[in-house]
Design an enzyme around this catalytic site. Structure first.
Site, PDB file in Angstrom:
ATOM      1  N   ARG A   1     -10.729   4.454   9.899  1.00  0.00           N
ATOM      2  CA  ARG A   1     -10.564   3.079  10.373  1.00  0.00           C
ATOM      3  C   ARG A   1     -11.812   2.531  11.060  1.00  0.00           C
ATOM      4  NH1 ARG A   1      -5.579   0.650  10.416  1.00  0.00           N
ATOM      5  NH2 ARG A   1      -3.752   1.977  10.083  1.00  0.00           N
TER       6      ARG A   1
ATOM      7  N   ARG B   1      -2.214 -10.159  12.308  1.00  0.00           N
ATOM      8  CA  ARG B   1      -2.358  -8.799  11.785  1.00  0.00           C
ATOM      9  C   ARG B   1      -3.311  -8.769  10.584  1.00  0.00           C
ATOM     10  NH1 ARG B   1       3.222  -8.341  13.010  1.00  0.00           N
ATOM     11  NH2 ARG B   1       3.874  -8.570  10.841  1.00  0.00           N
TER      12      ARG B   1
ATOM     13  N   LYS C   1       0.816  -1.217   0.000  1.00  0.00           N
ATOM     14  CA  LYS C   1       0.000   0.000   0.000  1.00  0.00           C
ATOM     15  C   LYS C   1       0.853   1.272   0.000  1.00  0.00           C
ATOM     16  CE  LYS C   1      -2.675   0.192   3.584  1.00  0.00           C
ATOM     17  NZ  LYS C   1      -2.466   1.349   4.471  1.00  0.00           N
TER      18      LYS C   1
ATOM     19  N   ARG D   1      14.043 -11.150  11.424  1.00  0.00           N
ATOM     20  CA  ARG D   1      13.071 -10.640  12.390  1.00  0.00           C
ATOM     21  C   ARG D   1      12.297 -11.805  12.995  1.00  0.00           C
ATOM     22  NH1 ARG D   1      10.829  -6.319   8.277  1.00  0.00           N
ATOM     23  NH2 ARG D   1       8.844  -6.917   9.195  1.00  0.00           N
TER      24      ARG D   1
END
Length: 202
Positions: A89, A145, A14, A134
Protein backbone atom coordinates in the site's frame (compact mmCIF):
# COMPACT_ATOMS: atom_id res chain seq x y z
CA UNK A 1 5.24 -19.79 -10.64
CA UNK A 2 2.60 -17.08 -10.97
CA UNK A 3 3.16 -14.20 -8.54
CA UNK A 4 0.75 -11.32 -8.97
CA UNK A 5 -0.89 -8.35 -7.28
CA UNK A 6 -4.42 -7.10 -7.79
CA UNK A 7 -5.43 -3.48 -7.24
CA UNK A 8 -8.65 -1.61 -7.82
CA UNK A 9 -10.91 1.00 -6.25
CA UNK A 10 -13.49 0.08 -3.60
CA UNK A 11 -16.56 -1.30 -5.37
CA UNK A 12 -14.73 -2.49 -8.50
CA UNK A 13 -15.31 -6.16 -7.62
CA UNK A 14 -11.71 -6.88 -6.64
CA UNK A 15 -12.64 -9.53 -4.06
CA UNK A 16 -14.85 -11.41 -6.52
CA UNK A 17 -12.20 -11.40 -9.23
CA UNK A 18 -9.44 -12.35 -6.78
CA UNK A 19 -11.27 -15.57 -5.85
CA UNK A 20 -11.74 -16.42 -9.54
CA UNK A 21 -8.10 -15.72 -10.40
CA UNK A 22 -6.78 -17.88 -7.59
CA UNK A 23 -9.05 -20.75 -8.61
CA UNK A 24 -8.14 -20.55 -12.30
CA UNK A 25 -4.39 -20.13 -11.77
CA UNK A 26 -4.07 -22.49 -8.80
CA UNK A 27 -2.55 -19.94 -6.41
CA UNK A 28 -3.67 -18.68 -2.99
CA UNK A 29 -5.48 -15.35 -2.61
CA UNK A 30 -3.52 -13.50 0.06
CA UNK A 31 -5.44 -10.54 1.45
CA UNK A 32 -3.80 -8.44 4.15
CA UNK A 33 -7.22 -7.93 5.73
CA UNK A 34 -7.65 -11.71 5.99
CA UNK A 35 -4.12 -12.07 7.41
CA UNK A 36 -4.87 -9.48 10.09
CA UNK A 37 -8.17 -11.14 11.02
CA UNK A 38 -6.66 -14.65 11.11
CA UNK A 39 -3.79 -13.56 13.38
CA UNK A 40 -6.17 -11.69 15.70
CA UNK A 41 -8.56 -14.68 15.83
CA UNK A 42 -5.71 -17.11 16.54
CA UNK A 43 -4.24 -14.72 19.12
CA UNK A 44 -0.73 -14.96 17.69
CA UNK A 45 1.86 -12.54 19.13
CA UNK A 46 1.66 -10.46 15.93
CA UNK A 47 -2.13 -10.68 16.01
CA UNK A 48 -2.21 -9.30 19.54
CA UNK A 49 -0.08 -6.36 18.42
CA UNK A 50 -2.38 -5.72 15.45
CA UNK A 51 -5.51 -5.92 17.63
CA UNK A 52 -4.14 -3.34 20.08
CA UNK A 53 -3.33 -0.97 17.21
CA UNK A 54 -6.66 -1.44 15.44
CA UNK A 55 -8.63 -1.12 18.71
CA UNK A 56 -6.89 2.21 19.28
CA UNK A 57 -8.05 3.35 15.83
CA UNK A 58 -4.53 3.58 14.42
CA UNK A 59 -3.05 2.30 11.17
CA UNK A 60 -0.99 -0.89 11.30
CA UNK A 61 2.62 0.24 10.68
CA UNK A 62 4.57 -0.97 7.66
CA UNK A 63 6.98 -2.96 9.81
CA UNK A 64 4.21 -5.10 11.29
CA UNK A 65 2.34 -5.50 8.01
CA UNK A 66 5.58 -6.52 6.30
CA UNK A 67 6.23 -9.19 8.94
CA UNK A 68 2.72 -10.64 8.64
CA UNK A 69 3.00 -10.79 4.84
CA UNK A 70 6.46 -12.38 5.07
CA UNK A 71 5.14 -15.09 7.38
CA UNK A 72 2.23 -15.78 5.03
CA UNK A 73 4.41 -15.93 1.89
CA UNK A 74 6.67 -18.44 3.66
CA UNK A 75 3.78 -20.91 4.00
CA UNK A 76 3.88 -23.94 1.71
CA UNK A 77 0.88 -23.03 -0.43
CA UNK A 78 2.51 -19.74 -1.53
CA UNK A 79 5.83 -21.24 -2.66
CA UNK A 80 4.76 -21.63 -6.28
CA UNK A 81 2.78 -18.41 -6.58
CA UNK A 82 0.23 -16.11 -5.02
CA UNK A 83 -2.17 -13.22 -5.63
CA UNK A 84 -1.62 -10.39 -3.16
CA UNK A 85 -4.64 -8.19 -2.44
CA UNK A 86 -4.27 -5.07 -0.30
CA UNK A 87 -0.47 -5.14 -0.24
CA UNK A 88 1.73 -3.27 -0.91
CA UNK A 89 0.00 0.00 0.00
CA UNK A 90 3.02 2.29 0.34
CA UNK A 91 6.25 2.80 -1.61
CA UNK A 92 8.14 1.49 1.44
CA UNK A 93 6.12 -1.73 1.23
CA UNK A 94 6.88 -1.96 -2.51
CA UNK A 95 10.60 -1.88 -1.72
CA UNK A 96 10.19 -4.42 1.08
CA UNK A 97 8.31 -6.81 -1.23
CA UNK A 98 10.96 -6.33 -3.94
CA UNK A 99 13.72 -7.24 -1.48
CA UNK A 100 11.75 -10.16 -0.02
CA UNK A 101 11.13 -11.73 -3.43
CA UNK A 102 14.69 -11.03 -4.60
CA UNK A 103 16.05 -12.84 -1.53
CA UNK A 104 14.15 -15.94 -2.73
CA UNK A 105 15.19 -15.47 -6.37
CA UNK A 106 11.60 -14.58 -7.26
CA UNK A 107 9.81 -11.67 -8.95
CA UNK A 108 6.32 -10.49 -9.77
CA UNK A 109 4.80 -11.60 -13.06
CA UNK A 110 2.03 -9.00 -13.26
CA UNK A 111 0.04 -6.36 -11.41
CA UNK A 112 -3.64 -6.52 -12.36
CA UNK A 113 -5.36 -3.14 -12.13
CA UNK A 114 -9.14 -3.09 -12.29
CA UNK A 115 -10.00 0.23 -13.90
CA UNK A 116 -13.44 1.72 -13.42
CA UNK A 117 -15.02 5.13 -13.94
CA UNK A 118 -15.41 6.78 -10.54
CA UNK A 119 -18.92 8.10 -11.22
CA UNK A 120 -20.07 4.63 -12.30
CA UNK A 121 -18.68 3.06 -9.12
CA UNK A 122 -20.21 5.76 -6.92
CA UNK A 123 -23.60 5.25 -8.58
CA UNK A 124 -23.32 1.46 -8.10
CA UNK A 125 -22.30 1.70 -4.44
CA UNK A 126 -24.86 4.40 -3.62
CA UNK A 127 -27.63 2.24 -5.09
CA UNK A 128 -26.39 -0.79 -3.13
CA UNK A 129 -26.26 1.23 0.10
CA UNK A 130 -29.84 2.41 -0.42
CA UNK A 131 -31.05 -1.12 -1.14
CA UNK A 132 -29.34 -2.43 2.00
CA UNK A 133 -30.45 0.51 4.14
CA UNK A 134 -26.90 1.63 4.96
CA UNK A 135 -27.48 5.29 5.72
CA UNK A 136 -23.83 5.83 6.72
CA UNK A 137 -22.75 4.92 3.17
CA UNK A 138 -23.57 8.32 1.71
CA UNK A 139 -22.40 9.43 -1.72
CA UNK A 140 -20.00 11.81 0.02
CA UNK A 141 -18.46 8.98 2.09
CA UNK A 142 -18.17 6.73 -0.97
CA UNK A 143 -16.47 9.48 -2.99
CA UNK A 144 -14.06 10.11 -0.11
CA UNK A 145 -13.00 6.43 -0.09
CA UNK A 146 -12.45 6.58 -3.85
CA UNK A 147 -10.28 9.69 -3.47
CA UNK A 148 -8.23 8.09 -0.67
CA UNK A 149 -7.67 5.02 -2.85
CA UNK A 150 -6.51 7.12 -5.80
CA UNK A 151 -4.19 9.20 -3.64
CA UNK A 152 -2.63 6.17 -1.93
CA UNK A 153 -2.28 3.87 -4.91
CA UNK A 154 -1.31 6.26 -7.73
CA UNK A 155 2.41 6.26 -6.79
CA UNK A 156 2.45 2.44 -6.62
CA UNK A 157 0.65 2.06 -9.94
CA UNK A 158 3.15 4.44 -11.55
CA UNK A 159 6.06 2.31 -10.27
CA UNK A 160 4.62 -0.92 -11.66
CA UNK A 161 3.66 0.76 -14.94
CA UNK A 162 7.26 1.94 -15.39
CA UNK A 163 8.43 -1.64 -14.78
CA UNK A 164 6.08 -2.92 -17.47
CA UNK A 165 4.18 -5.10 -14.99
CA UNK A 166 0.82 -3.31 -15.06
CA UNK A 167 -2.10 -5.12 -16.69
CA UNK A 168 -5.03 -2.70 -16.94
CA UNK A 169 -8.44 -4.34 -17.19
CA UNK A 170 -11.86 -2.69 -17.52
CA UNK A 171 -13.53 -3.56 -14.21
CA UNK A 172 -17.07 -2.59 -15.23
CA UNK A 173 -19.62 -5.06 -16.55
CA UNK A 174 -20.65 -8.57 -15.62
CA UNK A 175 -18.40 -10.68 -13.38
CA UNK A 176 -17.87 -13.24 -16.15
CA UNK A 177 -16.96 -10.53 -18.66
CA UNK A 178 -14.38 -8.98 -16.34
CA UNK A 179 -12.92 -12.42 -15.51
CA UNK A 180 -12.59 -13.18 -19.24
CA UNK A 181 -10.81 -9.85 -19.82
CA UNK A 182 -8.34 -10.65 -17.03
CA UNK A 183 -7.60 -14.11 -18.45
CA UNK A 184 -7.13 -12.66 -21.93
CA UNK A 185 -4.81 -9.88 -20.73
CA UNK A 186 -2.70 -12.32 -18.72
CA UNK A 187 -2.55 -14.79 -21.62
CA UNK A 188 -1.02 -12.03 -23.76
CA UNK A 189 1.83 -12.01 -21.24
CA UNK A 190 2.21 -15.76 -21.33
CA UNK A 191 0.46 -16.26 -17.97
CA UNK A 192 -1.89 -19.18 -18.54
CA UNK A 193 -4.51 -20.86 -16.33
CA UNK A 194 -3.65 -24.02 -14.45
CA UNK A 195 -4.50 -27.02 -16.62
CA UNK A 196 -7.84 -28.45 -15.59
CA UNK A 197 -8.57 -25.61 -13.18
CA UNK A 198 -12.16 -24.55 -12.88
CA UNK A 199 -13.85 -21.40 -11.72
CA UNK A 200 -16.05 -20.97 -8.67
CA UNK A 201 -19.72 -20.79 -9.46
CA UNK A 202 -20.84 -17.14 -9.48
Amino acid sequence: MTRMLIVGPPGAGKGTQASRITSVYGIPDISTGDIFRANIKNETPLGQQVKAIVDAGDYVPDSLTNQLVTDRLNEDDAKDGFLLDGYPRTLEQVKYLDDLLASKGQELAAVIQLVADQDEIVARLTKRAQEQGRADDSEEAIRHRQEVYLRETSPLIDVYRERGLLVEVDGLGGMDDVAARIRSALAERGILPLEGAGEPVA
